[in-house]
Enzyme design. Sequence first.
Site, PDB file in Angstrom:
ATOM      1  N   LYS A  52      -4.791 -13.017   3.922  1.00 62.05           N
ATOM      2  CA  LYS A  52      -3.703 -13.139   4.912  1.00 62.05           C
ATOM      3  C   LYS A  52      -4.100 -12.459   6.224  1.00 62.05           C
ATOM      4  O   LYS A  52      -3.912 -13.022   7.303  1.00 62.05           O
ATOM      5  CB  LYS A  52      -2.417 -12.504   4.346  1.00 62.05           C
ATOM      6  CG  LYS A  52      -1.760 -13.376   3.272  1.00 62.05           C
ATOM      7  CD  LYS A  52      -0.708 -12.637   2.471  1.00 62.05           C
ATOM      8  CE  LYS A  52      -0.241 -13.496   1.287  1.00 62.05           C
ATOM      9  NZ  LYS A  52       0.606 -12.789   0.334  1.00 62.05           N
ATOM     10  N   GLN A  96       3.267  -6.996  -0.694  1.00 59.70           N
ATOM     11  CA  GLN A  96       2.590  -7.831  -1.687  1.00 59.70           C
ATOM     12  C   GLN A  96       3.121  -7.549  -3.095  1.00 59.70           C
ATOM     13  O   GLN A  96       3.256  -6.410  -3.504  1.00 59.70           O
ATOM     14  CB  GLN A  96       1.076  -7.580  -1.614  1.00 59.70           C
ATOM     15  CG  GLN A  96       0.254  -8.492  -2.487  1.00 59.70           C
ATOM     16  CD  GLN A  96       0.359  -9.960  -2.097  1.00 59.70           C
ATOM     17  OE1 GLN A  96       0.290 -10.317  -0.934  1.00 59.70           O
ATOM     18  NE2 GLN A  96       0.547 -10.826  -3.077  1.00 59.70           N
ATOM     19  N   ASP A 119       8.614 -13.815   4.001  1.00 57.96           N
ATOM     20  CA  ASP A 119       8.486 -14.336   2.628  1.00 57.96           C
ATOM     21  C   ASP A 119       9.746 -15.111   2.222  1.00 57.96           C
ATOM     22  O   ASP A 119       9.727 -15.869   1.255  1.00 57.96           O
ATOM     23  CB  ASP A 119       8.285 -13.181   1.641  1.00 57.96           C
ATOM     24  CG  ASP A 119       6.825 -12.990   1.243  1.00 57.96           C
ATOM     25  OD1 ASP A 119       6.035 -13.942   1.417  1.00 57.96           O
ATOM     26  OD2 ASP A 119       6.494 -11.900   0.739  1.00 57.96           O
TER      27      ASP A 119
END
Length: 291
Positions: A52, A96, A119
């Site tokens: 990412k 994460q 997200d």
Amino acid sequence: MSKIIDGKAVAEKVLAECLEDIQELKSAGVTPGLAVVLVGEDPASKVYVGSKVRKCAELGLHSRKIELPVDASQEDVLAVVNELNDDPLIHGILVQSPPPPQIDEDAIVRAIDPAKDVDGFHPVNVAKLALEDASGFVPCTPAGCMRLLKEAGVETSGAEAVVIGRSMIVGKPMALLLMSKQGNATVTVAHSRTKELAEVCRRADIIVAAIGMPEFVTADMVKEGAAVIDVGINRVDDSSAKRGYRLVGDVAYDEVAAKCSAITPVPGGVGPMTIAMLISNTIKAARQSMA
Ligand code: NAD
């Protein structure tokens, strides 16, 4: 013979669109910024976070990687999230998953400013998805699946869709997207307690498999000519492979490919889309921060 949906090519197309948006935002004085928080040493998480951050650098996005030790406390993680919420150079924040067991992941997600929740896991964004409020952030993987269906020319409107899996990350948002006015499909959500799963699946014009079980969906579960999106990423032992394992999806690829009209491979299908949609969400967050 089925059409192989090339997720890598579609992801590149999405990223090319992103690049144009980034240049436009930069000329307006805003560089979209993404912060990725990694707690602990999980090897797969490290790989995801690394890719990412690398993708941000490639595209000229501002990014921050914050690494916390495996014994970090809930307060430590919350302090980082709060600092990022207040950082005007950061438009998107993700922590994460999965964090170490002492961390309450739900509480961390709820602490992220919904305007920076790229997200799409914060309850505000879950509600906005259900409400079809376009200002919300859609979780990256199902957003990527919708784009793949579109790019492959799969008609969702009026189609019978079966989503296997009801997680908040994939199954549930996927079902909401398919049934929304964007998808207009008739949706069935199947899960671990579903009876006669094969029969349910055989009704489907579109199957989205998000189960986490290698090659679970077999040809007898798929109607001739259906489109199949395989979200699963599973490691199976393979002594002939360099690493000792290979990646397979939730769908028995060869036998299902012989029967369906379109299918995503694993790897190279849904996987590359997830990161592309994350970048796209970060750009959207940056744009909305200017309003
Ligand atoms: P999860 O474990 O949270 O959910 C799995 C779902 O499968 C559950 O809702 C469960 O009810 C259902 N299920 C389990 N056994 C079943 C059975 N026998 N019959 C029918 N349904 C059953 O998993 P998740 O986070 O939704 O991920 C699913 C898969 O997708 C995993 O392989 C994961 O690695 C992969 N994934 C890939 C990406 C990507 O970027 N490609 C992103 C997220 C997840």
